[in-house]
Design a protein around this motif. Structure first.
Motif, PDB file in Angstrom:
ATOM      1  N   PRO A  26       0.854  -1.496  -0.067  1.00 50.47           N
ATOM      2  CA  PRO A  26       0.220  -0.066  -0.182  1.00 50.47           C
ATOM      3  C   PRO A  26       0.880   1.322   0.142  1.00 50.47           C
ATOM      4  CG  PRO A  26      -0.879  -1.541   1.535  1.00 50.47           C
ATOM      5  CD  PRO A  26       0.569  -2.211   1.213  1.00 50.47           C
ATOM      6  N   GLY A  27       0.400   1.937  -0.857  1.00 51.55           N
ATOM      7  CA  GLY A  27       1.286   3.460  -0.939  1.00 51.55           C
ATOM      8  C   GLY A  27       2.222   3.648  -1.835  1.00 51.55           C
ATOM      9  N   ALA A  28       2.679   2.296  -2.563  1.00 50.97           N
ATOM     10  CA  ALA A  28       3.768   2.466  -3.406  1.00 50.97           C
ATOM     11  C   ALA A  28       3.304   2.962  -4.716  1.00 50.97           C
ATOM     12  CB  ALA A  28       4.196   0.913  -3.524  1.00 50.97           C
ATOM     13  N   LEU A  29       2.216   2.933  -5.249  1.00 49.46           N
ATOM     14  CA  LEU A  29       1.664   3.185  -6.568  1.00 49.46           C
ATOM     15  C   LEU A  29       1.415   4.688  -6.565  1.00 49.46           C
ATOM     16  CD1 LEU A  29      -1.295   0.703  -7.386  1.00 49.46           C
ATOM     17  CD2 LEU A  29       1.075   0.965  -8.739  1.00 49.46           C
ATOM     18  N   VAL A  30       2.154   5.432  -7.814  1.00 46.94           N
ATOM     19  CA  VAL A  30       1.727   6.571  -7.638  1.00 46.94           C
ATOM     20  C   VAL A  30       1.129   7.001  -9.264  1.00 46.94           C
ATOM     21  CG1 VAL A  30       3.784   7.507  -6.461  1.00 46.94           C
ATOM     22  CG2 VAL A  30       4.221   6.920  -8.929  1.00 46.94           C
ATOM     23  N   GLY A  31       1.192   6.007 -10.110  1.00 49.24           N
ATOM     24  CA  GLY A  31       0.420   5.826 -11.388  1.00 49.24           C
ATOM     25  C   GLY A  31      -0.033   4.697 -11.844  1.00 49.24           C
ATOM     26  N   ALA A  32      -1.128   4.805 -12.655  1.00 45.75           N
ATOM     27  CA  ALA A  32      -1.678   3.512 -13.205  1.00 45.75           C
ATOM     28  C   ALA A  32      -2.661   3.898 -14.372  1.00 45.75           C
ATOM     29  CB  ALA A  32      -2.689   2.843 -12.053  1.00 45.75           C
ATOM     30  N   THR A  33      -2.928   2.829 -15.212  1.00 46.44           N
ATOM     31  CA  THR A  33      -3.719   2.939 -16.388  1.00 46.44           C
ATOM     32  C   THR A  33      -5.018   3.143 -16.249  1.00 46.44           C
ATOM     33  OG1 THR A  33      -4.181   0.849 -17.115  1.00 46.44           O
ATOM     34  CG2 THR A  33      -2.130   1.438 -17.585  1.00 46.44           C
ATOM     35  N   ASP A  34      -5.580   3.903 -17.036  1.00 44.93           N
ATOM     36  CA  ASP A  34      -7.207   3.890 -17.036  1.00 44.93           C
ATOM     37  C   ASP A  34      -8.137   2.658 -16.899  1.00 44.93           C
ATOM     38  OD1 ASP A  34      -6.729   6.863 -17.380  1.00 44.93           O
ATOM     39  OD2 ASP A  34      -7.220   6.514 -19.718  1.00 44.93           O
ATOM     40  N   TRP A  35      -7.239   1.500 -17.329  1.00 43.01           N
ATOM     41  CA  TRP A  35      -7.765   0.173 -17.264  1.00 43.01           C
ATOM     42  C   TRP A  35      -7.687  -0.459 -15.899  1.00 43.01           C
ATOM     43  CZ3 TRP A  35     -11.498  -0.673 -20.861  1.00 43.01           C
ATOM     44  CH2 TRP A  35     -11.058   0.045 -22.160  1.00 43.01           C
ATOM     45  N   CYS A  36      -6.805   0.250 -14.883  1.00 44.90           N
ATOM     46  CA  CYS A  36      -6.580  -0.295 -13.685  1.00 44.90           C
ATOM     47  C   CYS A  36      -7.870  -0.396 -12.738  1.00 44.90           C
ATOM     48  CB  CYS A  36      -5.377   0.222 -13.220  1.00 44.90           C
ATOM     49  SG  CYS A  36      -4.032  -0.196 -14.211  1.00 44.90           S
ATOM     50  N   THR A  37      -8.581  -1.112 -12.867  1.00 42.31           N
ATOM     51  CA  THR A  37     -10.173  -1.009 -12.188  1.00 42.31           C
ATOM     52  C   THR A  37     -10.205  -1.687 -10.751  1.00 42.31           C
ATOM     53  OG1 THR A  37     -11.063  -2.786 -13.224  1.00 42.31           O
ATOM     54  CG2 THR A  37     -11.190  -0.755 -14.411  1.00 42.31           C
ATOM     55  N   HIS A  38      -8.934  -2.407 -10.363  1.00 44.97           N
ATOM     56  CA  HIS A  38      -9.168  -2.862  -9.269  1.00 44.97           C
ATOM     57  C   HIS A  38      -7.867  -2.787  -8.441  1.00 44.97           C
ATOM     58  CE1 HIS A  38     -12.501  -5.035 -10.705  1.00 44.97           C
ATOM     59  NE2 HIS A  38     -12.928  -5.420  -9.908  1.00 44.97           N
ATOM     60  N   PRO A  39      -7.899  -2.405  -7.152  1.00 48.95           N
ATOM     61  CA  PRO A  39      -9.081  -2.107  -6.315  1.00 48.95           C
ATOM     62  C   PRO A  39      -9.711  -0.793  -6.886  1.00 48.95           C
ATOM     63  CG  PRO A  39      -7.180  -2.387  -4.742  1.00 48.95           C
ATOM     64  CD  PRO A  39      -6.655  -2.387  -6.038  1.00 48.95           C
ATOM     65  N   ALA A  40     -11.426  -0.640  -6.518  1.00 48.19           N
ATOM     66  CA  ALA A  40     -12.162   0.167  -6.878  1.00 48.19           C
ATOM     67  C   ALA A  40     -11.242   1.476  -6.809  1.00 48.19           C
ATOM     68  CB  ALA A  40     -13.481   0.149  -6.481  1.00 48.19           C
ATOM     69  N   ASP A  41     -10.817   1.810  -5.286  1.00 50.64           N
ATOM     70  CA  ASP A  41     -10.519   3.180  -5.220  1.00 50.64           C
ATOM     71  C   ASP A  41      -8.945   2.976  -4.876  1.00 50.64           C
ATOM     72  OD1 ASP A  41      -9.771   5.638  -4.259  1.00 50.64           O
ATOM     73  OD2 ASP A  41     -11.026   5.401  -2.350  1.00 50.64           O
ATOM     74  N   LEU A  42      -8.109   3.398  -6.053  1.00 51.29           N
ATOM     75  CA  LEU A  42      -6.461   3.493  -5.868  1.00 51.29           C
ATOM     76  C   LEU A  42      -6.110   4.695  -4.853  1.00 51.29           C
ATOM     77  CD1 LEU A  42      -5.347   2.226  -9.364  1.00 51.29           C
ATOM     78  CD2 LEU A  42      -5.368   1.074  -7.279  1.00 51.29           C
ATOM     79  N   GLY A  43      -6.742   5.380  -4.626  1.00 49.39           N
ATOM     80  CA  GLY A  43      -6.417   6.564  -3.953  1.00 49.39           C
ATOM     81  C   GLY A  43      -6.453   7.926  -4.485  1.00 49.39           C
ATOM     82  N   PRO A  44      -6.429   9.014  -4.097  1.00 58.00           N
ATOM     83  CA  PRO A  44      -6.193  10.379  -4.588  1.00 58.00           C
ATOM     84  C   PRO A  44      -4.790  10.590  -5.268  1.00 58.00           C
ATOM     85  CG  PRO A  44      -6.335  10.825  -2.301  1.00 58.00           C
ATOM     86  CD  PRO A  44      -6.720   9.337  -2.565  1.00 58.00           C
ATOM     87  N   GLY A  45      -3.962  10.027  -4.718  1.00 58.57           N
ATOM     88  CA  GLY A  45      -2.539  10.154  -5.005  1.00 58.57           C
ATOM     89  C   GLY A  45      -1.888   9.305  -6.235  1.00 58.57           C
TER      90      GLY A  45
END
Length: 248
Positions: A26-45
């Protein structure tokens, strides 16, 4: 003073890996694609950086990632090359079988900073190890696209999962991994079942089964069939139930 290494900044261009990293680190992701739908809420960051096939490379670079996650099938070589030429480390996975998926997940999560055993991976291995071996597999056609029709061919992750669930892919020996097969040929193919996932093409009860009159159709969750991540813990039960229901 903390002796823990600084958390890595990770951009994922692969929906499966996005889910795996979000759950495990948790907290490592800073970017993801538009198709990354899970988890539903990746967070505002977590910034969206476009699609898997057309990521916004400047947007990825602007996030100053320590690591970008890609896949040799889902992402384009020119995008990977552009990121590397800009000095970014890119980890590219290759997944053709379930066992390869587990190995690549372990490698990826270690690179993202995961430490110790990953519980959901243990659970997923146990779930798949519990799948009974069937002496007489069912033969099936597995479309993944329509207009034109495309099906699973050789050496695919989805094909390996189906094999483990007692479904033999009718085109497993085809020279292409995702061959285009005309509907007339699909009609005469020796297969008692058609397996219709809801991604990448969204097959539904009203769009797909009618093209295969007289043949049992199993509508399956595409995420369970094609994603390698936490969904693997539920995939044997979910896919197995759909396949059994279609063959009744």
């Amino acid at each position: 003073m903390s002796t823990e290494p600084p958390r890595k900044r990770v951009v994922s261009l692969v929906p499966s890996l996005t889910e795996a990293v979000a759950v495990t680190v948790p907290g490592a992701l800073v970017g993801a694609t538009d198709w990354c739908t899970h988890p539903a809420d990746l967070g505002p960051g977590v910034v969206r950086v476009g699609g898997t096939k057309n990521p916004d490379v400047p947007a990825v670079l602007a996030l100053r990632p320590d690591l970008v996650l890609a896949n040799e099938e889902e992402n384009r070589a020119p995008d990977v090359a552009a990121l590397r030429e800009a000095g970014v480390e890119v980890l590219v996975t290759e997944v053709r079988t379930l066992q390869q998926a587990f190995a690549e997940l372990a490698r990826t999560l270690r690179a993202c900073g995961a430490a110790g055993r990953v519980t959901w991976m243990d659970d997923a291995r146990a779930a798949w190890d519990a799948v009974p071996v069937l002496a007489a597999p069912c033969r099936a056609v597995v479309p993944v696209w329509r207009r034109p029709w495309m099906v699973l061919g050789r050496d695919t992750f989805a094909g390996d999962l189906l094999r483990r669930l007692g479904v033999a892919n009718a085109y497993a020996s085809h020279e292409d991994r995702y061959p285009r097969i005309g509907i007339d040929e699909l009609h005469v193919c020796e297969a008692e079942l058609v397996v219709l996932p809801d991604e990448p093409y969204r097959f539904t009860a009203e769009d797909g089964p009618e093209a295969f009159p007289g043949r049992a159709a199993a509508l399956v969750d595409g995420r369970m069939l094609t994603w390698y991540g936490p969904s693997l813990t539920r995939a044997p039960a979910v896919l197995g139930a759909a396949l059994r229901a279609a063959r009744r």
